[in-house]
Design a protein around this motif. Structure first.
Motif: not given
Length: 465
Positions: A383-397
């Motif tokens: 869950v931690t990995g998925m949240f970090l991945f999602a919000f880092s990529t969404w923000s960067a995008g």
């Protein structure tokens, strides 16, 4: 009376697929971590005579195909071979064929991985494998479908539980999608070719991974909560709306692209209508959980299932948003897209597969799970990995999209924009580490469970002898 060693194992076909999926998950996640590190360190592994095999353009399709067709597809088929006989109250038909397809599927994934590593690719998203491998995939899926439909046709249970509807649809749709997406497009070019690309690329997610995953949710949830499914009619509404609307969503991947304007707009309507099946699933999930929410605190497989369902909801709320021309003009081709793509494949339906394997693999082995504590660690790391991945990529995008609109897609401004993205890429790499560790914890836990079961079986044989 036969000895335990000569008894027929009714779960052998399912075990072949589930055990194999663990290996491909490990390899696929390693490739995924390498990819995330290359965003920070482009020359990572780029040394010596083997650097050509670790360039981004080769390892990226290896990662996606390992996860899609090695890990999740094999986990899904293993689940089908277990669940369908249970719902039909009979034995799996053509067990030797079922077991044989598991061996063939491993050969297919291995051959595809080698081909992509060597640079043989069609360059088509999720369809990069060469033509001769595509033919083997279609034959393999036809054999799997034969086994499943024969089991359903000879069922002793008259009622078709809703999961069977989802499974049957998935098996039919995948074969048709794979043929359309991998064979005829090679005879086309230009815009028709791109339409075929995204007809396949979008629908292989929605009409295979999604539908099998939802079918497993409807099987697992009543089992874990000990509550009956909230509404069978609501679940069928979800099935038929997916069958009706999902197939038309491909054009929204080409918004603001080289396709007719009417086709762009035609892709928006069914994308928005997909909110219907999503809400039907979530209404059923929450309705079935009524009075059993307290079970979440002590039932980790149920946690995986519910969090997976929530990730599915977020995925299908983002989809209609992406289909609109305005948002698409910002986030297209940015890091937002891989963030969104990981939601259904890792966040939603891998979580469902985790839940299934934690509950039913020990039952197939007639033993208890090796460690509940490791299962909890797997959940929180994933869950931690998925949240970090999602919000880092969404923000960067989002930042990338607006920067490109302002002209940062050229020259030094583009380089400056990439440098400014490094903090997000670092978080993405940390997320990759967390997801990799979580997967290895999962694999180790199940491997030790298998080893324990084998030891118990050997001890029983010695005692019987």
């Amino acid at each position: 009376m036969p000895s335990p060693s000569t008894k027929k194992d009714p779960y052998l076909p399912s075990k072949i697929y589930l055990y194999s999926s663990l290996f491909w998950l490990a390899l696929g996640m390693i490739y995924g971590l390498i990819l995330s590190l290359k965003f920070l360190w482009p020359n990572f592994l780029a040394f010596g005579p083997f650097q050509v095999f670790f360039q981004y353009g080769r390892i990226r399709p290896v990662h996606t195909n390992l996860v899609l067709f090695g890990w999740l597809t094999m986990a899904n088929i293993g689940a089908l071979f277990y669940v369908i006989p249970k719902l039909c109250r009979n034995q799996l038909s053509f067990e030797k064929i079922a077991a044989g397809t598991g061996i063939v599927w491993n050969i297919i994934v291995l051959a595809g991985t080698v081909a992509l590593t060597m640079g043989f690719t069609t360059t088509t998203e999720y369809a990069e494998w060469p033509l001769w491998i595509d033919v083997l995939v279609i034959l393999g899926m036809a054999a799997v479908a034969l086994v499943c439909f024969a089991t359903i046709a000879t069922r002793k249970e008259k009622q078709l539980y809703v999961s069977l509807w989802y499974f049957m649809g998935s098996l039919i749709w995948l074969i048709g999608l794979y043929i359309i997406g991998n064979l005829p497009y090679k005879l086309l070019s230009g815009v028709p070719q791109f339409l075929i690309f995204w007809f396949y690329g979008h629908n292989v997610i929605g009409l295979w991974f999604t539908t099998v995953g939802v079918g497993l949710i409807y099987y697992l949830l009543p089992y874990l909560t000990r509550n009956p499914l909230y509404s069978h009619k609501l679940s069928l509404i979800g099935f038929w709306t997916i069958a009706t609307f999902y197939v038309w969503n491909g054009p929204h991947h080409l918004q603001n692209g080289p396709i007719p304007l009417w086709l762009m707009k035609a892709g928006v309507i069914p994308s928005v209508l997909l909110i219907i099946p999503v809400w039907s699933v979530l209404a059923n999930v929450f309705g079935t959980l009524k009075g059993k929410w307290h079970a979440l605190s002590r039932n980790t497989p149920l946690k995986f299932l519910i969090v997976g369902a929530v990730f599915y909801l977020v995925t299908c709320l983002q989809g209609p948003f992406h289909s609109l021309q305005g948002p698409s003009s910002v986030i297209k081709f940015t890091d937002w897209v891989p963030g969104h793509a990981h939601l259904p494949l890792f966040g939603a339906f891998s979580f469902v597969a985790f839940s299934f394997m934690y509950v039913f693999l020990p039952k197939m082995l007639k033993t208890k799970l090796y460690s509940n504590k490791l299962m909890e660690w797997h959940f929180y790391l994933a869950v931690t990995g998925m949240f970090l991945f999602a919000f880092s990529t969404w923000s960067a995008g989002v930042l990338e999209g607006f920067a490109w609109i302002e002209g940062a897609q050229y020259g030094m401004q583009f380089v400056e924009m990439l440098i400014s993205m490094r903090p997000f890429f670092a978080i993405r790499a940390v997320a990759g580490v967390a997801m990799l560790i979580s997967s290895f914890v999962f694999i180790y836990n199940l491997a030790m469970t298998i080893i324990k079961a084998n030891r118990n079986s050997q001890n029983e044989e010695i005692s019987a002898g």
